[in-house]
Design an enzyme around this catalytic site. Structure first.
Site, PDB file in Angstrom:
ATOM      1  N   PHE B 246       6.192   8.008  -2.040  1.00 49.83           N
ATOM      2  CA  PHE B 246       6.610   7.866  -0.640  1.00 49.83           C
ATOM      3  C   PHE B 246       6.721   9.200   0.086  1.00 49.83           C
ATOM      4  CE2 PHE B 246       8.690   4.711  -3.425  1.00 49.83           C
ATOM      5  CZ  PHE B 246       7.874   3.638  -3.116  1.00 49.83           C
ATOM      6  N   ILE B 471      -0.742   5.706  -5.628  1.00 50.52           N
ATOM      7  CA  ILE B 471       0.712   5.760  -5.828  1.00 50.52           C
ATOM      8  C   ILE B 471       1.323   4.374  -5.631  1.00 50.52           C
ATOM      9  CG2 ILE B 471       0.821   8.188  -5.184  1.00 50.52           C
ATOM     10  CD1 ILE B 471       1.899   7.366  -2.445  1.00 50.52           C
ATOM     11  N   THR B 473      -0.613   2.233  -3.831  1.00 50.94           N
ATOM     12  CA  THR B 473      -1.249   1.906  -2.563  1.00 50.94           C
ATOM     13  C   THR B 473      -2.438   0.970  -2.716  1.00 50.94           C
ATOM     14  OG1 THR B 473      -2.230   4.058  -2.970  1.00 50.94           O
ATOM     15  CG2 THR B 473      -0.558   3.949  -1.281  1.00 50.94           C
ATOM     16  N   ASN B 637      -8.517  -5.086   1.916  1.00 55.46           N
ATOM     17  CA  ASN B 637      -8.011  -6.033   0.916  1.00 55.46           C
ATOM     18  C   ASN B 637      -6.698  -6.611   1.434  1.00 55.46           C
ATOM     19  OD1 ASN B 637      -6.660  -7.238  -1.268  1.00 55.46           O
ATOM     20  ND2 ASN B 637      -7.652  -5.888  -2.743  1.00 55.46           N
ATOM     21  N   GLN B 644       1.517  -3.288   1.181  1.00 53.26           N
ATOM     22  CA  GLN B 644       1.902  -2.011   1.781  1.00 53.26           C
ATOM     23  C   GLN B 644       2.857  -2.231   2.946  1.00 53.26           C
ATOM     24  OE1 GLN B 644       0.733   1.298   0.816  1.00 53.26           O
ATOM     25  NE2 GLN B 644      -1.301   1.299   1.695  1.00 53.26           N
ATOM     26  N   GLY B 710      -0.159   2.872   4.936  1.00 56.05           N
ATOM     27  CA  GLY B 710       1.016   3.292   4.163  1.00 56.05           C
ATOM     28  C   GLY B 710       2.252   3.508   5.013  1.00 56.05           C
ATOM     29  N   GLU B 711       2.077   3.908   6.250  1.00 55.43           N
ATOM     30  CA  GLU B 711       3.234   4.275   7.071  1.00 55.43           C
ATOM     31  C   GLU B 711       3.613   3.191   8.086  1.00 55.43           C
ATOM     32  OE1 GLU B 711       3.704   7.691   6.040  1.00 55.43           O
ATOM     33  OE2 GLU B 711       1.729   7.591   5.116  1.00 55.43           O
TER      34      GLU B 711
END
Lengths: 174, 749
Positions: B246, B471, B473, B637, B644, B710-711
């Site tokens: 993260f 990680i 992800t 995907n 996520q 991710g964010e």
């Protein structure tokens, strides 16, 4: 095997543990936790260390079918116990139903809390308390997942739980 | 490119999944070698001052102890700061473990014990005695806000505030509706589940193989080669599996330094695993105080936006993130003034944590938008729709795509927003007050420079390689999907090799740019393989593809064929055999398109809707329902993409209700450095979450149409929760997290 832990001049005890169906004699210092025995000495690294304080559940294994934080259990107290770790539940080619459900429901991301979640879910099903989603959430709350896969974990466990409820004769998981 | 798809866009299960669920995936501390030694760090117990003396005799006599390192006896390392600066280093002086007698923060490593077993190292570490000369610590951002300053050296140009536009103060004073308030966010700790660890395996030839918990194997490799003056050809850093990060594992951590230092000094393999407590002394999301002032005309059109942010940094480095600039581009407004400063505290250097800056700044802006909606008597969603903007006004650039209207529409419909009654405290269920709140989110869609190799073998198997990281992800899986798509083969015919520093160059895994960057590099390398195939096919006798151009061919069912007519083509095996090759391997480099970037800005967007139930008597808030609608370009995907976003939402709920690094400001020490007292959301905290990906075609954000995920999932979540708490209770709580005591002590407005 390289066993740096059994240091000369320091006390050890000999015990027999059944680990994933194989009886083994191990020499342990009195301060060695089950987690450190599994992870460092036996190289069964599927069992994870996330806090070493019983706060995160990553180290959950089954002792005689009951889920337990292996970081809080001294190995020396376990002579004769049957221990099941994630490696004993299934392999990539032959997964346990919960392992398959976790993959299918994407019930993990980084995968580090996952072995503990799965062992805990096996224990949960063995306990027989969980009937539905709310109970799953409550009774799985000792297993933290920082990636936030909780809803998918609940989906995976619920699927296996309801499949087993449909076949009451079958032994729960394990 | 963005049209037909057999693999990309499908909910493929993670290809690394079976290894992870069976305990076969090995993380940094889970590698073994002969003659391994173990290290344990001794952490400072003061926040600022000097070490007067370190007494190591008792620890040295502990059975199994090999050596104890302090600032007095540590091996020589690089002199210049530049050698210590990793790829994500900040302006300032990078931290050097055991540099001297100075203590800069609570928990700073001040000694390092090496022993034959981890327990011996740990127990001996407890016998190291340190005398300190303690000074007065300053660790409270609210108290230190008046000592703030504009960072003299920007970490990145785009983190600096845009120049003011219009006259925000005058427009604010003249407007019909005004709100202005301070918002305080506590420091947060990443707490990935895996403990930071490094295992250094010493080869017979002196080469080092290092398993490190990092978001960038090449960053760790370059760092230790710089610090220890090592031959980069003799060091490989691996991060095959990373147990969460993260942002905390972007920069190399001190366990890597210690493991390599001791391994080189003692000529032994080394393993160093941090404790959970140690991980609270590392990189954290900085505590931040923000003042947001918004004004609107009678119809709710924004007349002024002012946003001032001050967040923490350490004594030795100027950590910076983009907190406030979002306020200049989220909504249409001609009068904007943004300012941003940092303040030094006696704490470890903060760092990037999921949606760094945006998660903090958008929380304040979106809470202020809710306050403005109530001030103006307009529905909070309607207020946002009225202020929609199609352009990045900060940079005066067009936007590559912005499906935010669809996020609003689809999210609101799924949530049932139209059924909301506007007045606070107007919805109840049994004894609980019910609140519905919403917020918007935004994150920059970035692509960086990256490389990849793709190898097509005569048996039809495909290998993809890049030094990228997964990680959690889903990097393994999406790269496999992209290659499978290019070669029209099943995903399980592709092997994905990532997580090692000797693979093609890739930046750190952060900022939501890995899919866009490495994914595009894989696609480019696959195209290069196809081009080479075509060249070989054309040199075959009577080749049916003699006249074909590379843009006209593709792979289908094991053959290189004309896109327009699959009957015309040659089998890949025949091409390779005719050329006498076992395989074709091509390497590709990609990077952002500078021409596009000059004219366009690119962002992902979200609208998040939250229901809370509040037991006012007990002050307990439960998030019972979340709907998050995301506009983030092409979804490679939907299964891993959804995860996520789920993860971002869960961490956002933590930010809103649970997570708070507590410091005793008298001693400057962290009080709750464990998972029992620093609360992260647990199973019971998380109920129903729904994720919607709205349609968004964008062929400019990246060559594969991806914006990154991710964010964006976390941005706006804490604001939506806090707005829902206001709607439920009438209590506007501007200091996060919203804990029981704050609910009980606040008055409803």
């Amino acid at each position: 095997m390289d066993t740096p832990r059994a240091q000369s001049g320091l006390p050890t005890s000999s015990l027999i543990l059944d680990i994933n169906g194989i009886a083994q004699t191990v020499e342990v210092h009195p301060w060695t936790t089950l987690l450190d025995l599994l992870r460092s000495e036996l190289e069964l690294t599927g069992t994870k260390k996330g806090c070493d304080h019983g706060q995160c559940g990553a180290c959950t294994v089954l002792i005689d079918g009951e889920r337990i934080n292996s970081c809080l259990k001294l190995a020396v107290t376990l002579d004769g116990a049957e221990i099941t770790t994630i490696e004993g539940l299934g392999t990539p080619g032959d997964m346990h139903p919960l392992q398959r459900a976790f993959v299918e429901h994407d019930a993990f991301q980084c995968g580090y809390c996952t072995p503990g979640q799965i062992c805990s879910a096996v224990g949960l099903i063995n306990e027989g308390h969980a009937q539905g989603r709310d109970e799953i959430r409550e009774l799985m709350s000792g297993n933290l997942c920082r990636c936030g896969a909780y809803t998918n974990i609940a989906d995976a466990i619920e699927e296996v739980l309801s499949a087993q409820a449909g076949t009451p004769q079958r032994e729960a998981a394990e | 490119m963005l049209n037909q798809s057999k693999t990309v866009g499908l909910p493929v299960s993670r290809i690394d999944g079976p290894l992870k669920v069976t305990g076969q995936a090995r993380y940094a501390a889970e590698h073994f070698g002969p003659g391994m030694l173990y290290g344990h760090v001794v952490s400072a117990t003061i926040a600022t001052g000097r070490i007067r003396a370190i007494h190591t005799a008792a620890a040295e006599h502990f059975p199994g102890v090999v050596k104890i390192y302090t600032h007095d006896n540590r091996p020589k390392t690089a002199y210049r700061d530049s050698r210590w600066k990793d790829a994500v280093a900040l302006p300032g002086h990078p931290f050097r473990p055991l540099e001297n007698d100075r203590v800069l923060f609570d928990g700073q490593p001040v000694a390092f014990v090496v022993a034959e077993s981890p327990e011996a190292a740990r127990d001996a570490a407890g016998l190291v005695q340190i005398e300190y000369l303690s000074e007065e610590p300053h660790t409270d951002i609210v108290a230190q806000r008046h000592e703030s300053y504009e960072p003299p050296v920007p970490r990145m140009k785009q983190f600096m505030p845009p120049p003011p536009r219009g006259d925000a103060e005058a427009a604010f004073a003249a407007a019909a509706h005004r709100v202005s308030a301070d918002y305080v966010l506590s420091g947060e700790h990443h707490n990935p589940m895996e403990l930071f660890a490094s295992t250094v395996l010493l080869g017979t030839d002196g080469a080092l193989t290092i398993h490190d918990k990092t978001q960038g194997s090449q960053n760790s490799c370059d760092y230790i080669c710089g610090v220890f003056s090592l031959d980069p050809g003799k060091v490989v850093v691996k991060n095959s599996f990373v147990g969460g990060a993260f942002g905390q594992a972007l920069r190399p951590k001190h366990q890597l330094f210690f493991a390599v230092m001791a391994s080189l000094d003692l000529n032994r393999s080394m393993k160093v695993e941090m404790t959970r407590q140690d991980m609270f002394y590392l990189t954290w999301r900085p505590s931040c105080i923000q003042t947001v002032s918004l004004a609107a005309d009678a119809e709710g059109h924004l007349q002024a936006v002012m946003h001032h942010a001050v967040h923490a940094t350490s004594r030795h480095e100027d950590y910076q993130e983009n907190v406030a600039n979002w306020s200049g581009l989220a909504y249409k407004c001609e009068n904007v003034k943004i300012s941003y400063e940092i303040a030094k505290l006696d704490l470890a250097t903060p760092g990037d944590m999921r949606a760094p800056g945006a998660a903090t700044g958008m929380t304040a802006l979106e809470a202020a938008m809710d306050e403005l909606a109530y001030a103006a008597g307009i529905d909070p969603l309607e207020l946002r729709i009225r202020n929609f903007v199609h352009r990045d006004q900060n940079q005066d650039k067009a936007i590559t795509s912005k499906a935010l209207h669809a996020c609003y529409r689809e999210g609101a419909a799924r949530f049932g927003w139209a059924e909301r009654s506007a007045a606070p405290r107007s919805m109840r269920e049994g004894d609980d007050l019910v609140g519905w709140g919403m917020a918007g989110g935004i994150w920059e869609a970035m692509m960086s420079k990256g490389e990849a190799k793709v190898r097509l073998s005569v048996d039809g198997s495909v290998t993809v390689s890049a030094a990228a990281s997964d990680i959690g992800t889903g990097t393994y899986t999406i790269l496999g999907q992209l290659a499978a798509e290019a070669f029209d083969c099943p995903v399980d015919a592709v092997s994905v090799e990532i997580g090692a520093s000797d693979l093609p160059k890739t930046g750190v895994e952060g900022g939501s740019w890995t899919a866009a960057t490495t994914g595009s590099a894989v696609q480019a390398a696959a195209k290069a393989v196809i081009k080479t195939l075509l060249t070989h096919a054309q040199s075959m006798e009577n080749s049916p593809l003699k006249e074909a151009k590379v843009q006209q061919v593709e792979i289908a069912e094991g053959r290189l064929v004309l896109e327009s007519n699959h009957q015309i083509g040659v089998s890949m095996v025949d091409i390779l055999e005719a050329a006498g090759l076992e395989a074709i391997e091509e390497h590709a480099k990609v990077g952002p398109d500078m021409l596009t970037m000059m004219r366009y800005a690119s962002y992902s967007h979200s609208a998040v809707f939250v229901e809370v139930k509040v037991d006012e008597e007990l002050g307990i808030v439960r998030v019972t329902r979340v709907v998050s609608a995301i506009g983030a370009g092409r979804i490679l995907n939907p299964k891993t993409a959804r995860s996520q976003i789920l993860g971002g939402i869960v961490m956002g709920i933590g930010m809103a209700l649970h997570e708070e690094g507590m410091i005793d400001h008298r001693t400057g020490r962290i009080m709750n450095h464990n998972l029992a007292e620093y609360h992260v959301p647990a199973h019971a905290d998380i109920r129903d979450i729904e994720v919607i990906f709205v349609e968004e075609d964008d062929d400019m954000a990246s060559p594969i149409g991806v914006k990154g995920l991710g964010e964006i999932g976390i941005v706006g979540v804490a604001a939506a929760v806090s707005n829902a708490v206001f709607h439920a209770t009438g209590k506007r709580i501007r200091t996060l997290p919203i804990t029981v005591d704050k609910i009980l002590q606040s008055e409803a407005v």
